[in-house]
Design an enzyme around this catalytic site. Structure first.
Site, short mmCIF file in Angstrom:
data_model
loop_
_atom_site.label_atom_id
_atom_site.label_comp_id
_atom_site.label_asym_id
_atom_site.label_seq_id
_atom_site.Cartn_x
_atom_site.Cartn_y
_atom_site.Cartn_z
N GLY A 1 0.82 -1.22 0.00
CA GLY A 1 0.00 0.00 0.00
C GLY A 1 0.85 1.26 0.00
N ARG B 1 1.42 3.57 -2.05
CA ARG B 1 0.97 4.82 -2.69
C ARG B 1 -0.07 5.54 -1.84
NH1 ARG B 1 0.20 3.39 -9.09
NH2 ARG B 1 2.26 4.10 -9.73
N SER C 1 -7.35 0.25 13.39
CA SER C 1 -7.98 1.57 13.38
C SER C 1 -8.64 1.79 14.74
CB SER C 1 -9.04 1.60 12.29
OG SER C 1 -9.90 2.69 12.48
N SER C 2 -8.81 3.06 15.12
CA SER C 2 -9.46 3.34 16.41
C SER C 2 -10.95 2.99 16.37
CB SER C 2 -9.27 4.80 16.81
OG SER C 2 -9.82 5.66 15.84
N CYS C 3 -11.51 2.74 15.16
CA CYS C 3 -12.94 2.40 15.11
C CYS C 3 -13.22 0.95 15.50
CB CYS C 3 -13.53 2.70 13.74
SG CYS C 3 -12.95 1.59 12.48
N TYR D 1 -16.22 -2.54 8.44
CA TYR D 1 -14.78 -2.28 8.38
C TYR D 1 -14.11 -2.66 9.70
CZ TYR D 1 -10.53 0.65 8.23
OH TYR D 1 -9.24 1.10 8.26
N LYS E 1 -11.09 -5.42 10.60
CA LYS E 1 -9.86 -5.07 11.31
C LYS E 1 -9.70 -5.89 12.60
CE LYS E 1 -7.95 -2.03 8.60
NZ LYS E 1 -6.65 -2.30 7.98
N ASN F 1 -7.57 8.82 13.87
CA ASN F 1 -7.87 9.40 12.54
C ASN F 1 -6.62 10.10 12.00
OD1 ASN F 1 -10.45 8.76 13.63
ND2 ASN F 1 -11.41 10.27 12.31
N LEU F 2 -6.28 9.81 10.76
CA LEU F 2 -5.02 10.28 10.16
C LEU F 2 -5.29 11.31 9.08
CD1 LEU F 2 -3.57 6.71 9.71
CD2 LEU F 2 -2.93 8.33 11.49
N HIS G 1 -12.27 11.19 4.36
CA HIS G 1 -12.47 11.52 5.77
C HIS G 1 -12.71 13.03 5.90
CE1 HIS G 1 -10.37 7.61 6.20
NE2 HIS G 1 -11.26 7.47 7.15
N ARG H 1 -13.32 21.43 0.37
CA ARG H 1 -14.58 22.19 0.27
C ARG H 1 -14.36 23.68 0.59
NH1 ARG H 1 -18.54 19.06 3.48
NH2 ARG H 1 -17.90 17.43 2.04
N ASP I 1 -23.39 11.57 12.38
CA ASP I 1 -22.30 12.05 13.23
C ASP I 1 -21.27 10.96 13.50
OD1 ASP I 1 -22.78 14.72 13.74
OD2 ASP I 1 -23.88 14.37 15.61
O1 GFB Z 1 -13.65 11.59 9.03
P1 GFB Z 1 -14.91 10.84 9.18
O2 GFB Z 1 -15.56 10.36 7.97
O3 GFB Z 1 -14.55 9.68 10.16
O4 GFB Z 1 -16.00 11.78 9.94
P2 GFB Z 1 -15.11 8.87 11.40
C1 GFB Z 1 -15.72 12.39 11.16
C2 GFB Z 1 -16.83 13.33 11.56
O5 GFB Z 1 -16.80 14.46 10.66
C3 GFB Z 1 -18.25 12.76 11.47
C4 GFB Z 1 -18.09 14.75 10.18
O6 GFB Z 1 -19.01 13.24 12.55
C5 GFB Z 1 -18.78 13.37 10.15
O7 GFB Z 1 -20.19 13.51 10.11
N1 GFB Z 1 -18.01 15.42 8.87
C6 GFB Z 1 -18.38 16.69 8.62
C7 GFB Z 1 -17.56 14.89 7.71
N2 GFB Z 1 -18.23 16.98 7.33
C8 GFB Z 1 -17.72 15.89 6.73
C9 GFB Z 1 -17.33 15.60 5.38
O8 GFB Z 1 -17.45 16.40 4.47
N3 GFB Z 1 -16.81 14.36 5.14
C10 GFB Z 1 -16.66 13.44 6.15
N4 GFB Z 1 -16.11 12.25 5.86
N5 GFB Z 1 -17.06 13.67 7.43
C11 GFB Z 1 -14.27 6.89 9.96
C12 GFB Z 1 -14.66 5.46 9.85
O9 GFB Z 1 -15.18 7.43 10.84
O10 GFB Z 1 -12.98 7.05 10.52
C13 GFB Z 1 -13.60 4.62 9.32
O11 GFB Z 1 -15.87 5.37 9.12
C14 GFB Z 1 -12.26 4.88 9.96
O12 GFB Z 1 -13.97 3.29 9.49
C15 GFB Z 1 -11.95 6.33 10.03
O13 GFB Z 1 -12.20 4.31 11.24
C16 GFB Z 1 -10.68 6.64 10.80
O14 GFB Z 1 -14.12 9.04 12.48
O15 GFB Z 1 -16.50 9.20 11.79
#
Ligand code: GFB
Length: 311
Positions: free
Chosen positions: A11, A13, A108-110, A137, A141, A166-167, A180, A188, A270
């Site tokens: 992985g 890249r 992952s922390s999830c 997911y 893991k 989260n990275l 993410h 945006r 959320d």
């Molecule tokens: O980064 P994110 O998708 O990861 O979302 P998670 C984190 C928070 O940001 C959530 C909010 O509460 C989203 O609703 N958020 C606000 C947004 N605007 C946005 C947007 O435009 N895009 C995204 N993506 N979120 C992931 C897991 O969860 O984290 C994976 O689904 C993995 O499995 C990863 O573990 C590290 O922390 O919620």
């Protein structure tokens, strides 16, 4: 791990793999092997077997995975569980069969329960139900962690499992829907600034809290653990500090120089209310992160403008 040991980064890249390669090169490891997806499909067990039989890497960083943000996880759970189970099964098994000296598996922390006490200690794994949006997911893991421990128990393999928070950083996925939160918002807010848009929409309520680690800190932690940590029990990698999504959005708006209004789209999920890692175990071993969020955001925005946006 010797400076000329044969090290395979799966992985390379991606966000994580590319940071591990940068850190190995910085530390003067000279024999790093990589394969693009076209050269080696990790979903193909025959190709993976042939690769390990021919190349015989001594050390493996398994940073290849199907990953994505909350919406991608929620929309494509079958892809997330299937692809991660297959890739990790193929790589772990062939690493065992070909006599790999040590392998590092990225979780992952999830994987922790949705409502785990904060900060989350390693021993909270499997003590409660998972967050629904990413349970497929997370299950994959968790299976990977269990597999590393099972191969250690049955075959004596030195397979270690690390749990990053989260990275973010260079080579991240900046797709509007699948990424993410941090890269999504960099893009945006940048696009809103360029088009003089009066508002930017951010998902959810803004109340959830997240911990963000710059991927160069993760790369340094992974190489450090490959060099020093030989225990099959999992270990957290993070900063131990978190911010609300609202604070993150305001920080990104300031970094980008966007002065418009933030609108919250509460129809979007959320996810977990908070997932701040307890990082006392890795601190006790002598590793600590070095890149503060403001600094990492600024450098990631520069990277985005130079590399991603121009491409
Ligand atoms: O980064 P994110 O998708 O990861 O979302 P998670 C984190 C928070 O940001 C959530 C909010 O509460 C989203 O609703 N958020 C606000 C947004 N605007 C946005 C947007 O435009 N895009 C995204 N993506 N979120 C992931 C897991 O969860 O984290 C994976 O689904 C993995 O499995 C990863 O573990 C590290 O922390 O919620």
């Amino acid at each position: 791990m010797e400076k000329n040991s044969k090290i395979y980064v799966a992985g390379h890249r991606g966000l994580v793999g590319s940071s591990i390669v940068r850190e190995l090169e910085r530390k003067r490891y000279t024999n790093i092997i990589v394969r693009t997806h076209d050269e080696l499909d990790l979903l193909d067990p025959i190709a993976v077997r042939a690769f390990f039989e021919t190349e015989r890497p001594e050390y493996v960083f398994l940073a290849a995975a199907r990953v994505g943000g909350i919406m991608a996880n929620n929309t494509y759970p079958a892809d997330f569980i299937r692809e991660n189970l297959i890739v990790q099964t193929n790589v772990l098994h062939e690493a065992y069969k070909s006599g790999v000296k040590k392998l590092l598996f990225l979780g992952s922390s999830c994987i922790y329960p949705k409502l785990a006490p904060q900060p989350i200690k390693e021993e909270y794994l499997m003590t409660g139900p998972l967050e629904e949006t990413n349970s497929a997911y997370a299950m994959a893991k968790i299976a990977g962690i269990e597999m590393c421990q099972a191969y250690h128990r049955q075959y004596g393999c030195n397979f270690i499992s690390v749990m990053p928070t989260n990275l973010y950083g260079p080579n991240d996925n900046f797709s509007p829907e699948r990424s993410h939160v941090l890269p999504a918002l960099i893009r945006r807010f940048h696009e809103a600034k360029m088009s003089d848009a009066p508002t930017v929409t951010v998902w959810g309520t803004g109340a959830p809290k997240r911990e963000f680690l710059h991927v160069d800190d993760l790369g340094s932690a992974c190489v450090f653990l490959m060099e020093t940590y030989d225990d099959p029990s999992i270990i957290n990698i993070g900063t131990g500090e978190d911010v609300t999504i609202r604070e993150l959005a305001e920080l990104i708006a300031a970094t980008v120089g966007y002065n418009g209004k933030i609108v919250w789209d509460k129809t979007k999920p959320d996810g977990t209310p908070q997932k701040k890692l307890d990082v006392s175990k890795i601190h006790a071993l002598g590793w600590k992160h070095t890149i503060p969020l403001e600094q990492g955001l600024a450098s990631t925005y520069v990277w985005f403008k130079n590399s991603f946006n121009s491409a």
